[in-house]
Write a protein that holds these residues in place. Sequence first.
Motif, PDB file in Angstrom:
ATOM      1  N   LEU A   1       0.631  -1.571  -0.323  1.00  0.00           N
ATOM      2  CA  LEU A   1       0.279   0.325   0.122  1.00  0.00           C
ATOM      3  C   LEU A   1       0.865   1.127   0.087  1.00  0.00           C
ATOM      4  N   TRP A   2       1.652   1.001   0.734  1.00  0.00           N
ATOM      5  CA  TRP A   2       3.147   2.559   0.543  1.00  0.00           C
ATOM      6  C   TRP A   2       3.602   2.575  -0.429  1.00  0.00           C
ATOM      7  N   ALA A   3       3.420   1.089  -1.571  1.00  0.00           N
ATOM      8  CA  ALA A   3       4.787   1.425  -2.681  1.00  0.00           C
ATOM      9  C   ALA A   3       2.786   2.117  -3.886  1.00  0.00           C
ATOM     10  N   ALA A   4       1.901   2.636  -3.312  1.00  0.00           N
ATOM     11  CA  ALA A   4       0.719   2.340  -3.581  1.00  0.00           C
ATOM     12  C   ALA A   4       0.777   4.535  -3.708  1.00  0.00           C
ATOM     13  N   HIS A   5       1.851   4.387  -2.065  1.00  0.00           N
ATOM     14  CA  HIS A   5       1.093   6.114  -1.731  1.00  0.00           C
ATOM     15  C   HIS A   5       2.254   7.112  -1.549  1.00  0.00           C
ATOM     16  N   GLN A   6       3.852   6.133  -1.813  1.00  0.00           N
ATOM     17  CA  GLN A   6       4.629   7.009  -1.653  1.00  0.00           C
ATOM     18  C   GLN A   6       4.972   8.127  -2.766  1.00  0.00           C
ATOM     19  N   ILE A   7       4.652   7.736  -3.825  1.00  0.00           N
ATOM     20  CA  ILE A   7       4.786   9.687  -5.104  1.00  0.00           C
ATOM     21  C   ILE A   7       4.548  10.856  -4.271  1.00  0.00           C
ATOM     22  N   HIS A   8       3.275  10.708  -3.660  1.00  0.00           N
ATOM     23  CA  HIS A   8       2.732  11.944  -2.410  1.00  0.00           C
ATOM     24  C   HIS A   8       3.888  12.365  -1.722  1.00  0.00           C
ATOM     25  N   HIS A   9       4.720  11.303  -1.275  1.00  0.00           N
ATOM     26  CA  HIS A   9       5.479  11.898  -0.185  1.00  0.00           C
ATOM     27  C   HIS A   9       6.945  12.079  -0.870  1.00  0.00           C
ATOM     28  N   SER A  10       7.019  11.305  -2.482  1.00  0.00           N
ATOM     29  CA  SER A  10       8.779  11.706  -2.876  1.00  0.00           C
ATOM     30  C   SER A  10       9.039  13.324  -2.887  1.00  0.00           C
ATOM     31  N   SER A  11       8.100  14.059  -2.527  1.00  0.00           N
ATOM     32  CA  SER A  11       8.818  15.443  -3.054  1.00  0.00           C
ATOM     33  C   SER A  11       9.237  15.939  -1.536  1.00  0.00           C
ATOM     34  N   GLU A  12      10.555  16.873  -2.291  1.00  0.00           N
ATOM     35  CA  GLU A  12      11.334  17.692  -1.169  1.00  0.00           C
ATOM     36  C   GLU A  12      11.061  18.810  -1.048  1.00  0.00           C
ATOM     37  N   ASP A  13      10.249  19.341  -1.657  1.00  0.00           N
ATOM     38  CA  ASP A  13       9.005  20.631  -1.182  1.00  0.00           C
ATOM     39  C   ASP A  13       7.158  20.183  -0.517  1.00  0.00           C
TER      40      ASP A  13
ATOM     41  N   SER B   1      -0.135   9.345  -6.966  1.00  0.00           N
ATOM     42  CA  SER B   1       0.454   7.628  -7.260  1.00  0.00           C
ATOM     43  C   SER B   1      -0.933   7.180  -8.293  1.00  0.00           C
ATOM     44  N   ILE B   2      -0.584   6.811  -9.526  1.00  0.00           N
ATOM     45  CA  ILE B   2      -1.168   6.508 -10.504  1.00  0.00           C
ATOM     46  C   ILE B   2      -2.280   5.180 -10.006  1.00  0.00           C
ATOM     47  N   LEU B   3      -1.015   4.547  -8.505  1.00  0.00           N
ATOM     48  CA  LEU B   3      -1.745   2.848  -8.388  1.00  0.00           C
ATOM     49  C   LEU B   3      -2.984   3.344  -7.135  1.00  0.00           C
ATOM     50  N   GLN B   4      -2.806   4.319  -6.876  1.00  0.00           N
ATOM     51  CA  GLN B   4      -3.773   5.306  -6.028  1.00  0.00           C
ATOM     52  C   GLN B   4      -5.096   4.371  -5.499  1.00  0.00           C
TER      53      GLN B   4
ATOM     54  N   GLN C   1       7.189   6.567  -9.986  1.00  0.00           N
ATOM     55  CA  GLN C   1       6.040   5.430 -10.332  1.00  0.00           C
ATOM     56  C   GLN C   1       6.103   4.106  -9.711  1.00  0.00           C
ATOM     57  N   LEU C   2       6.894   3.593 -10.593  1.00  0.00           N
ATOM     58  CA  LEU C   2       7.533   2.149 -10.802  1.00  0.00           C
ATOM     59  C   LEU C   2       8.554   1.432  -9.610  1.00  0.00           C
ATOM     60  N   ARG C   3       9.139   2.595  -9.313  1.00  0.00           N
ATOM     61  CA  ARG C   3      10.333   1.997  -8.272  1.00  0.00           C
ATOM     62  C   ARG C   3      10.129   1.559  -7.518  1.00  0.00           C
TER      63      ARG C   3
ATOM     64  N   PHE D   1       3.519  -7.056   2.978  1.00  0.00           N
ATOM     65  CA  PHE D   1       1.842  -7.519   3.544  1.00  0.00           C
ATOM     66  C   PHE D   1       2.515  -6.035   5.067  1.00  0.00           C
ATOM     67  N   LYS D   2       4.231  -6.350   5.281  1.00  0.00           N
ATOM     68  CA  LYS D   2       4.989  -5.547   6.392  1.00  0.00           C
ATOM     69  C   LYS D   2       5.470  -4.296   6.032  1.00  0.00           C
ATOM     70  N   GLY D   3       5.785  -3.705   7.368  1.00  0.00           N
ATOM     71  CA  GLY D   3       6.226  -2.651   6.534  1.00  0.00           C
ATOM     72  C   GLY D   3       7.198  -2.314   5.425  1.00  0.00           C
ATOM     73  N   PRO D   4       7.215  -1.733   5.190  1.00  0.00           N
ATOM     74  CA  PRO D   4       8.412  -1.455   4.105  1.00  0.00           C
ATOM     75  C   PRO D   4      10.527  -0.932   4.604  1.00  0.00           C
ATOM     76  N   GLY D   5      10.317  -1.417   5.563  1.00  0.00           N
ATOM     77  CA  GLY D   5      11.601  -1.200   6.159  1.00  0.00           C
ATOM     78  C   GLY D   5      12.079  -2.798   7.217  1.00  0.00           C
ATOM     79  N   TRP D   6      11.130  -3.661   6.760  1.00  0.00           N
ATOM     80  CA  TRP D   6      11.024  -5.022   7.642  1.00  0.00           C
ATOM     81  C   TRP D   6      11.468  -6.040   7.288  1.00  0.00           C
TER      82      TRP D   6
END
Length: 307
Positions: A5-17, A27-30, A138-140, A163-168
Motif C-alpha cells: 500500500l505504501w508503494a501506491a502512496h509513496q509518490i505523494h511523499h517523494s517531493s522534497e518540497d 500515484s497512478i496506483l492510489q 511511480q514504478l520504483r 504486507f509488513k512495513g517497508p523497513g521490515w
Amino acid sequence: EVNILWAAHQIHHSSEDYNLFTALRQSILQRYTSWIFNLPMALFIPPSVFAVHLQFNLLYQFWIHTEVITNLGPLEWILNTPSHHRVHHGRNPYCIDKNYGGTLIIWDRMFGTFEAEDAKVVYGLTHPVNSFDPIMLQLRPLTHIWNTFWTTPGFCNKLSVIFKGPGWGPGKPRLGLPEEIPVITGKEVPFNPSVPVHLNCYAVVHFAVLMDLYTELLGTVTMLSQGTILLRIGFIILSLTSFGLLMENRQAKKHTYNFSFLIMHNLSLYENFTGILEIIRCLVFIGVYKLGYLRSQFSFLGYAYEV
C-alpha cells in the motif's frame, strides 16, 4: 505501514518540497488501493453521503500542504493542520509513521500515532530518489518489492515483504528497526540540479503547450474515441518524462554503451539519451498535431505550435 500500500502512496511523499503542488502529487496506483479503506463504510453509509464526504475530505487535505501557516491555536487539538501534516511528510526519525489523520487529528491522539512538530522537518522519502522521471518514481517501489520478494527465503517471509512495513526484514519487527532510519543532520540539500536558463525557458514553454492540450482534452473527452484519448494520454506521459529528464540535466556519458554495461552500472537509457527522447517527442507532437489527434483550445496557436 503495509509495504504494497505504501508503494501506491509513496509518490505523494517523494517531493522534497512542501507546498500546494505536493497535494496534487498522486500515484497512478492510489485508486486501486484506497477502496480497501472505504469498503467497510459501504455496510452502513449511503453512497450519496459517502460521495460528498469523500470530496470534502480531499478538498480539506489540499490546503494543509503549506509551510506558510504555522500554528492554529486550539484547533491544533481537533483538526489535522498544516503543522501536523508537515510531520506526516517528514523523513526525520520522529516523523515516521505519525499523524495519519485526514481531516481530524483526534484519531492519532486516541491511537498513539500523534506527534507534534518539533525539529525542522526535512521532507521526502527516507532514501531520496533524486530523479524527476515520473515513470521511474511511480514504478520504483514496486520494482524494489518484486526484487526483495524473490530474494527473501521462505514463503511466510515473502508474504511479510508484501504486507509488513517497508523497513521490515527477516528477524526485524513489523515496521523495521528505528535505528536503520537515516539520521537527519539538518544540512540535507534537496535534489535540485543546476539547469541553464535557456533550458528552463524551453521546459516552461513546452509545459504551457502541454497544459493547453490537457485542458482541451478534459473539455472534449466525452466526444473522443478511446484510441484518441489513449494517444493523448500517452503523449502527455511521454512529455512529462522528457521534461523531468531535461530538468535533471544529466550529461550523456562518454562511453560506448551496451546492455550489460547499462545493467552493471544501473544506468537508465532515458538518462543518457534525453536529447534524443525530446527530439522524438517533438516529432511525435508534429505528427499527431498534423493528423488532428492533438488540438489547441486556441486555433490561432496552431502555426506557433508547429514552430
